[in-house]
Design a protein around this motif. Structure first.
Motif, mmCIF file in Angstrom:
data_model
loop_
_atom_site.group_PDB
_atom_site.id
_atom_site.type_symbol
_atom_site.label_atom_id
_atom_site.label_comp_id
_atom_site.label_asym_id
_atom_site.label_seq_id
_atom_site.Cartn_x
_atom_site.Cartn_y
_atom_site.Cartn_z
ATOM 1 N N TRP A 1 5.274 -1.029 7.054
ATOM 2 C CA TRP A 1 3.851 -0.699 6.530
ATOM 3 C C TRP A 1 3.470 0.369 7.357
ATOM 4 O O TRP A 1 3.293 0.285 8.598
ATOM 5 C CB TRP A 1 3.182 -1.827 6.409
ATOM 6 N N GLY B 1 2.322 1.294 1.430
ATOM 7 C CA GLY B 1 0.819 1.861 1.275
ATOM 8 C C GLY B 1 0.567 2.908 0.417
ATOM 9 O O GLY B 1 -0.821 3.279 0.071
ATOM 10 N N TYR C 1 1.380 -4.763 -2.432
ATOM 11 C CA TYR C 1 -0.016 -4.613 -2.563
ATOM 12 C C TYR C 1 -0.980 -5.813 -2.548
ATOM 13 O O TYR C 1 -2.008 -5.645 -1.764
ATOM 14 C CB TYR C 1 -0.320 -3.731 -3.744
ATOM 15 N N ARG D 1 -0.920 -7.553 1.153
ATOM 16 C CA ARG D 1 -1.363 -6.822 2.235
ATOM 17 C C ARG D 1 -2.943 -6.491 2.062
ATOM 18 O O ARG D 1 -3.453 -5.932 2.996
ATOM 19 C CB ARG D 1 -0.525 -5.635 2.354
ATOM 20 N N THR D 2 -3.361 -6.290 0.865
ATOM 21 C CA THR D 2 -4.828 -6.107 0.711
ATOM 22 C C THR D 2 -5.651 -7.542 0.713
ATOM 23 O O THR D 2 -6.784 -7.504 0.720
ATOM 24 C CB THR D 2 -5.243 -5.420 -0.762
ATOM 25 N N ALA E 1 -5.640 -9.663 -1.496
ATOM 26 C CA ALA E 1 -6.207 -10.018 -2.834
ATOM 27 C C ALA E 1 -5.831 -11.441 -3.290
ATOM 28 O O ALA E 1 -4.905 -11.958 -2.697
ATOM 29 C CB ALA E 1 -5.592 -8.918 -3.940
ATOM 30 N N LEU F 1 -7.090 -7.929 -8.071
ATOM 31 C CA LEU F 1 -6.785 -6.554 -8.267
ATOM 32 C C LEU F 1 -6.878 -6.408 -9.654
ATOM 33 O O LEU F 1 -5.973 -6.879 -10.688
ATOM 34 C CB LEU F 1 -5.454 -6.112 -7.620
ATOM 35 N N ASP G 1 -7.182 -0.666 -10.407
ATOM 36 C CA ASP G 1 -6.709 -0.625 -9.108
ATOM 37 C C ASP G 1 -5.135 -0.142 -8.884
ATOM 38 O O ASP G 1 -4.939 0.706 -8.025
ATOM 39 C CB ASP G 1 -7.167 -1.949 -8.446
#
Length: 702
Positions: free
Chosen positions: A14, A236, A341, A344-345, A347, A511, A535
């Motif tokens: 990442w 990313g 995604y 790592r976000t 969410a 998301l 998103d």
């Protein structure tokens, strides 16, 4: 026999995650050593992450990468194993994309990239300089962190190889495999027997075939071992790195990793016999002639043996390469991208406005595939996947996400946002698919929202009210009434995405997922800031033609290799429609009628425009022969209509939802398709040329 165990890997790195990248790199070295390897190759720029982009302009990125490498060298992990590690480095204040060859706590040499990727998704020369002095190397003074860790002041830097006590080893990096005159040609002729390639190669439909052909070819002509390492997952950006580490010997693949995986570290090994390589080379007389006159490259001598004289492991035999069908690639590639995604976000899952049409159903099915992958990983005991799934689902330490439908109900939220123009058929499709996947699903009528907006309009403009075209309204009125519905869905999607976790007693956010395909983006057949604005969009790089095939495949039972969402077959057979206009006895809205072209034609236009780099005139000339069932004037009309539509709607691509890159004719102008936003939609010069060619054509075909 001169047996050597070699290892390569796929790592889910990442950008700028120096702690995580270091941990995964170290774990891959540990696994390689556990498997008896004496040589290990890692992905391109593994310590910094490949996708740092303009962060490579920051001195911190280079310093932190050197500090991470110093940590590895101090740890003792490189004792007894030659490690090929990717990181950015400064040499004489010039930034290079490098491979650090490390052994027994020392930096043996540093090999900078010779040829940088500078097309499509790649802008490497923006951040790095290529090493121009082929076949040359010089002293490099190590950074303070590396000097302190190794006790060295300097090492060799440049186009060089390593001579151990029993073989010669060298590196090339990603793009160099794809260049016409690849470094491995010269390296093989100069005596290198084992070659590593640390790569950051992105996923694209049907691309793996090309990659494997090149890797086979790299050793088939000249003999030798080729180890290919790759990034895995999303680091990313818009690209997905699909892993699939490979080891080839004398033109045969002897080890292959998985192409799509939720694992963050995967290491594969092979046992190779150096004598087989030498015998293969001896038998090629022409190679011997070329090798005898090849200019040598600088060599670093290492007092180390790769051969394990005690090893009794059998030499790795050639294997049949595993390829995923394009439909499987559509399911599992974007699924891995979405998973990375989401976790790592931070969410809590996803929200999707599910219309019951082919596109939104494809997006939902991809999330369904992701849930199946999570369940399989949990059943296999992947602790990281289990921990991420527990956090995302808001579940406690006893929860195991081994049931994909149960997990989908925790993290996947869908809503059918219908109006008076929506049909019962699409509402049923949406509900049936949600039940098949396991989604938390809502059916919501939004006519009240639309009515409130029109009430405000009437109040502002003295009671004037726009009408649909079927009721006698103008083009502008008709478009405005459609766009009110589409944009209302976007607003509601974000409202639900923010508050649904709270409604369900969870924390965090969802998301919002979009579902516009690459063809519609290219044509501009979408409302700016409608429900295609989201998103993330897992299908934004996939053509409608491929999505249709995907739906047919995904409808198959799991026992037949599909996803088991049987209702998708009926969804794929329904005519695509936006359902934004009233349906009458004389009129039913369909996408292809609205666009003025079929999806198959649109896909052809896209490939000619991007892949074949055709302007209006050259596209028309090509299609005259490809579409010989049409009159020249009809071909001309379709080409003109496409370019007019493309030019008028080009501005929409400046705000397109980020989507995983899947097609080589993608239209995302933020990264892949760098064309102007404002283009003269009349194309007066080009269209006059087309008209002249039409006039010169023969009479109608018989």
């Amino acid at each position: 026999m001169q047996n050597v165990t070699v290892a390569t890997c796929s790592l889910d790195q990442w950008a700028l995650d120096f702690d995580g990248n270091l941990e995964r790199t170290k774990r891959s070295i540990e696994l390689a050593k556990q498997k008896g390897a004496t040589y290990r190759v890692g992905p391109e720029l593994e310590l910094s992450g490949y996708g740092c982009e303009d962060h490579f302009h920051e001195i911190d990125t280079f310093q932190h990468s050197a500090e991470a490498l110093a940590d590895i060298l101090k740890s003792g992990l490189t004792d007894g194993i030659l490690c090929d590690i990717g990181l950015p480095m400064l040499h004489n204040s010039v930034p290079y994309n490098c491979r650090a060859m490390c052994l027994n706590g020392k930096v043996v040499c540093i090999r900078p990239k010779l040829f940088l990727a500078d097309d499509g998704n790649y802008r490497e020369p923006r951040w790095f300089t290529r090493w121009e002095r082929l076949g040359e190397a010089e002293d490099h003074y190590l950074s303070p962190a590396l000097a302190a860790a190794t006790g060295q002041q300097s090492c060799l830097f440049g186009d060089c190889s390593i001579q151990t006590l029993d073989t010669r080893v060298a590196s090339e990096t990603c793009e160099e495999l794809f260049t016409p005159n690849s470094p491995h040609i010269h390296l093989g002729l100069s005596g290198v027997e084992i070659l590593g390639n640390g790569s950051g190669s992105h996923f694209e439909l049907r691309k793996l075939d090309k990659r494997i052909d090149l890797i086979r070819s790299a050793t088939e002509k000249s003999g030798g071992v080729y180890l290919y390492a790759n990034q895995l997952g999303c680091d990313g950006g818009r690209m997905l790195y699909d892993g699939c580490a490979l080891i080839a010997v004398n033109g045969n693949i002897v080890a292959q990793g998985s192409q799509f995986s939720l694992a963050d570290v995967e290491v594969i090994t092979a046992v190779i016999d150096l004598e087989e390589i030498r015998a293969y080379r001896i038998a090629k007389a022409s190679r011997g002639v070329q090798a005898s006159r090849t200019r040598p490259i600088p060599v670093v001598h290492a007092n180390f043996r790769l051969v394990d004289a005690k090893s009794c492991d059998p030499v790795s035999a050639p294997l049949s390469v595993r390829y995923h069908l394009p439909e499987e690639q559509i399911a599992y590639g974007p699924a891995v991208w979405l998973w990375d995604y989401a976790r790592r976000t931070g969410a809590s899952g996803f929200f999707l406005p599910l219309s019951g049409g082919a596109d939104s159903s494809s997006t939902a099915a991809i999330v369904g595939a992701m849930c199946q992958m999570v369940a399989k990983a949990a059943l296999n005991g992947d602790e990281r996947v289990i921990a991420d799934a527990r956090r995302m689902a808001g579940q406690g330490p006893d929860y195991l996400p081994t049931d994909p439908r149960e997990f989908a109900n925790c993290i996947m939220h869908t809503a059918y946002l219908g109006t008076e123009n929506s049909s019962q058929g699409t509402e049923n499709f949406a509900k049936g698919l949600a039940e098949a996947i396991g989604n938390y699903h809502l059916t919501v009528k939004i006519d009240g929202v639309v009515s409130a907006i029109l009430t405000l309009f009437r109040a502002v403009f003295g009671g004037r009210e726009p009408r649909f075209k079927v009721h006698g309204g103008s083009f502008s009125e008709n478009q405005a009434l459609q766009n009110i519905q589409a944009r209302s869905r976007m607003l509601l999607s974000y409202l639900f995405g923010q508050l649904l976790p709270w409604v369900r007693g969870n924390s965090g956010f969802l998301l919002v997922l979009g579902s516009g395909n690459v063809d519609e983006g290219l044509r501009g057949y979408l409302t700016k800031y409608d429900c295609s604005s989201a998103d993330l969009n897992p299908i934004g790089g996939i053509s409608k033609v491929d999505l249709k095939r995907f739906l047919w495949w995904a409808a198959k039972p799991e026992t037949e290799g599909g996803l088991g969402f049987g209702i998708l077959q009926a969804i794929s057979e329904a005519p695509p429609t936006a359902e934004l206009e009233p349906i009458t006895d004389a009129y039913t809205q369909t996408d292809e009628a609205d666009m003025g072209m079929t999806y198959q034609e649109l896909s052809t236009f896209g490939r000619l425009r991007k892949i074949s780099r055709c302007g209006p005139v050259s596209m028309f000339k090509r299609l005259l022969t490809q579409w010989d069932h049409l009159e020249p004037a009809e071909v001309a009309s379709k080409v003109k209509h496409f370019f007019r539509s493309y030019a008028m709607n080009r501005h929409k691509m400046s705000t397109i939802t980020p989507s995983v890159h899947c097609e080589s004719y993608g239209c995302d102008d933020n990264r892949f398709d760098l064309r102007p936003i404002f283009i003269d939609a009349r194309f007066p010069f080009q269209f006059r040329m087309i008209d002249r060619i039409c006039a010169a054509q023969s009479s109608p075909k018989l």
